[in-house]
Each structure stands twice: as C-alpha cells, then as structure tokens.
Design a protein around this motif. Sequence first.
Motif, PDB file in Angstrom:
ATOM      1  N   VAL A   1      52.976  35.946  85.701  1.00 60.26           N
ATOM      2  CA  VAL A   1      53.822  36.448  86.781  1.00 60.26           C
ATOM      3  C   VAL A   1      53.353  37.870  87.092  1.00 60.26           C
ATOM      4  O   VAL A   1      53.169  38.680  86.183  1.00 60.26           O
ATOM      5  CB  VAL A   1      55.302  36.443  86.351  1.00 60.26           C
ATOM      6  CG1 VAL A   1      56.193  36.895  87.490  1.00 60.26           C
ATOM      7  CG2 VAL A   1      55.710  35.059  85.861  1.00 60.26           C
TER       8      VAL A   1
ATOM      9  N   THR B   1      60.821  30.279  92.606  1.00 57.97           N
ATOM     10  CA  THR B   1      62.200  29.992  92.985  1.00 57.97           C
ATOM     11  C   THR B   1      62.295  28.800  93.926  1.00 57.97           C
ATOM     12  O   THR B   1      63.256  28.057  93.871  1.00 57.97           O
ATOM     13  CB  THR B   1      62.847  31.223  93.652  1.00 57.97           C
ATOM     14  OG1 THR B   1      62.055  31.609  94.783  1.00 57.97           O
ATOM     15  CG2 THR B   1      62.936  32.378  92.678  1.00 57.97           C
TER      16      THR B   1
ATOM     17  N   ALA C   1      58.904  25.511  92.405  1.00 62.05           N
ATOM     18  CA  ALA C   1      58.823  25.116  90.999  1.00 62.05           C
ATOM     19  C   ALA C   1      58.434  23.653  90.828  1.00 62.05           C
ATOM     20  O   ALA C   1      57.502  23.338  90.081  1.00 62.05           O
ATOM     21  CB  ALA C   1      60.149  25.399  90.291  1.00 62.05           C
TER      22      ALA C   1
ATOM     23  N   GLU D   1      62.540  30.218  79.697  1.00 61.83           N
ATOM     24  CA  GLU D   1      63.565  31.032  80.356  1.00 61.83           C
ATOM     25  C   GLU D   1      63.821  30.660  81.811  1.00 61.83           C
ATOM     26  O   GLU D   1      64.812  31.064  82.385  1.00 61.83           O
ATOM     27  CB  GLU D   1      63.184  32.513  80.275  1.00 61.83           C
ATOM     28  CG  GLU D   1      61.939  32.842  81.069  1.00 61.83           C
ATOM     29  CD  GLU D   1      61.487  34.278  80.901  1.00 61.83           C
ATOM     30  OE1 GLU D   1      61.012  34.845  81.892  1.00 61.83           O
ATOM     31  OE2 GLU D   1      61.607  34.822  79.797  1.00 61.83           O
ATOM     32  N   HIS D   2      62.911  29.898  82.415  1.00 59.53           N
ATOM     33  CA  HIS D   2      63.072  29.494  83.813  1.00 59.53           C
ATOM     34  C   HIS D   2      64.160  28.421  83.893  1.00 59.53           C
ATOM     35  O   HIS D   2      64.251  27.562  83.019  1.00 59.53           O
ATOM     36  CB  HIS D   2      61.739  28.943  84.346  1.00 59.53           C
ATOM     37  CG  HIS D   2      61.690  28.812  85.821  1.00 59.53           C
ATOM     38  ND1 HIS D   2      62.228  27.740  86.480  1.00 59.53           N
ATOM     39  CD2 HIS D   2      61.161  29.615  86.769  1.00 59.53           C
ATOM     40  CE1 HIS D   2      62.031  27.879  87.777  1.00 59.53           C
ATOM     41  NE2 HIS D   2      61.388  29.021  87.980  1.00 59.53           N
TER      42      HIS D   2
ATOM     43  N   GLU E   1      56.348  31.913  98.033  1.00 63.25           N
ATOM     44  CA  GLU E   1      57.096  32.531  96.936  1.00 63.25           C
ATOM     45  C   GLU E   1      56.996  34.051  97.043  1.00 63.25           C
ATOM     46  O   GLU E   1      55.923  34.591  97.289  1.00 63.25           O
ATOM     47  CB  GLU E   1      56.527  32.092  95.584  1.00 63.25           C
ATOM     48  CG  GLU E   1      56.901  30.712  95.173  1.00 63.25           C
ATOM     49  CD  GLU E   1      58.351  30.562  94.750  1.00 63.25           C
ATOM     50  OE1 GLU E   1      59.076  31.566  94.609  1.00 63.25           O
ATOM     51  OE2 GLU E   1      58.752  29.416  94.566  1.00 63.25           O
TER      52      GLU E   1
ATOM     53  N   SER F   1      52.039  28.464  95.015  1.00 65.20           N
ATOM     54  CA  SER F   1      53.115  29.456  95.112  1.00 65.20           C
ATOM     55  C   SER F   1      52.887  30.395  96.299  1.00 65.20           C
ATOM     56  O   SER F   1      53.824  30.771  96.985  1.00 65.20           O
ATOM     57  CB  SER F   1      53.271  30.241  93.811  1.00 65.20           C
ATOM     58  OG  SER F   1      52.150  31.045  93.535  1.00 65.20           O
TER      59      SER F   1
ATOM     60  N   PHE G   1      59.160  35.225  83.684  1.00 68.13           N
ATOM     61  CA  PHE G   1      58.792  33.929  84.230  1.00 68.13           C
ATOM     62  C   PHE G   1      59.922  33.322  85.064  1.00 68.13           C
ATOM     63  O   PHE G   1      59.681  32.648  86.053  1.00 68.13           O
ATOM     64  CB  PHE G   1      58.385  32.981  83.099  1.00 68.13           C
ATOM     65  CG  PHE G   1      57.947  31.634  83.575  1.00 68.13           C
ATOM     66  CD1 PHE G   1      56.816  31.496  84.369  1.00 68.13           C
ATOM     67  CD2 PHE G   1      58.663  30.499  83.241  1.00 68.13           C
ATOM     68  CE1 PHE G   1      56.412  30.248  84.823  1.00 68.13           C
ATOM     69  CE2 PHE G   1      58.266  29.254  83.684  1.00 68.13           C
ATOM     70  CZ  PHE G   1      57.139  29.128  84.479  1.00 68.13           C
ATOM     71  N   ARG G   2      61.155  33.584  84.701  1.00 69.89           N
ATOM     72  CA  ARG G   2      62.284  33.008  85.440  1.00 69.89           C
ATOM     73  C   ARG G   2      62.322  33.473  86.894  1.00 69.89           C
ATOM     74  O   ARG G   2      62.900  32.824  87.749  1.00 69.89           O
ATOM     75  CB  ARG G   2      63.603  33.317  84.739  1.00 69.89           C
ATOM     76  CG  ARG G   2      63.983  34.776  84.775  1.00 69.89           C
ATOM     77  CD  ARG G   2      65.324  35.030  84.077  1.00 69.89           C
ATOM     78  NE  ARG G   2      65.474  36.438  83.812  1.00 69.89           N
ATOM     79  CZ  ARG G   2      65.067  37.047  82.705  1.00 69.89           C
ATOM     80  NH1 ARG G   2      64.507  36.345  81.745  1.00 69.89           N
ATOM     81  NH2 ARG G   2      65.223  38.328  82.557  1.00 69.89           N
ATOM     82  N   ASP G   3      61.678  34.616  87.203  1.00 66.33           N
ATOM     83  CA  ASP G   3      61.651  35.140  88.572  1.00 66.33           C
ATOM     84  C   ASP G   3      60.473  34.616  89.391  1.00 66.33           C
ATOM     85  O   ASP G   3      60.397  34.858  90.586  1.00 66.33           O
ATOM     86  CB  ASP G   3      61.556  36.671  88.555  1.00 66.33           C
ATOM     87  CG  ASP G   3      62.782  37.327  87.959  1.00 66.33           C
ATOM     88  OD1 ASP G   3      63.829  36.666  87.833  1.00 66.33           O
ATOM     89  OD2 ASP G   3      62.688  38.523  87.612  1.00 66.33           O
ATOM     90  N   SER G   4      59.549  33.897  88.761  1.00 65.29           N
ATOM     91  CA  SER G   4      58.272  33.570  89.399  1.00 65.29           C
ATOM     92  C   SER G   4      58.357  32.509  90.479  1.00 65.29           C
ATOM     93  O   SER G   4      57.849  32.700  91.571  1.00 65.29           O
ATOM     94  CB  SER G   4      57.259  33.141  88.345  1.00 65.29           C
ATOM     95  OG  SER G   4      57.698  31.951  87.710  1.00 65.29           O
TER      96      SER G   4
END
Length: 93
Positions: free
Chosen positions: A58, A69, A72, A15-16, A41, A36, A64-67
């Motif tokens: 997370v 930014t 990555a 999803e990231h 982050e 991170s 996970f997409r918010d973890s």
Amino acid sequence: FPGSKFRREFEQIREHPVLVFESGKCIRCGLCVRLSEKLGEKIGLAFSGRGYSMTIAVPLGRPFRDSLTTAATQCADACPTGALLIKKSTDPS
C-alpha cells in the motif's frame, strides 16, 4: 534451501474487511496494481522496492485495510496465485 535469503516468509494480513493478503504467495505480476489504478482506487496498491526484494504494498505506508475499497473483489478474482483472497463469510476477522 533452509536459511536461504531467497525464501519468502509466510505472512497473512487479515485487517482488510473483505480480503486476506498472503504476501508469500505473491508473484508480483502487477495485476492488482493495474486493476486498482484502472478502477479508480484512491490509495490502491503499488510496487515497493527493487529487484528480488520488490513487493506489492500500500503506498505511503498506509494500512492494508485502506488500500482496496471498491476494487477488492476484482483484484482477488484476478490474482493468479491466491495471494489476495476474499474472506469467507464465517471468517471472524
């Protein structure tokens, strides 16, 4: 060991926008957690649980997409097992 409670399950989190996370490859070294945090982050990654069942996750159950930014690619480059991978440009997700 078939049916062993110690076997890690295969899972891909896609999803990231930049990364794929394969938790079964993760050896819980903590490099991504430290990076991170070091790179500032807002959410990042953290250790979750204790003992053998401890995982990288997370915080606060966020997706996970918010973890990651801003960190990555650095986290993927530092991952010794390839549990964090940079998506290929042809990857549809």
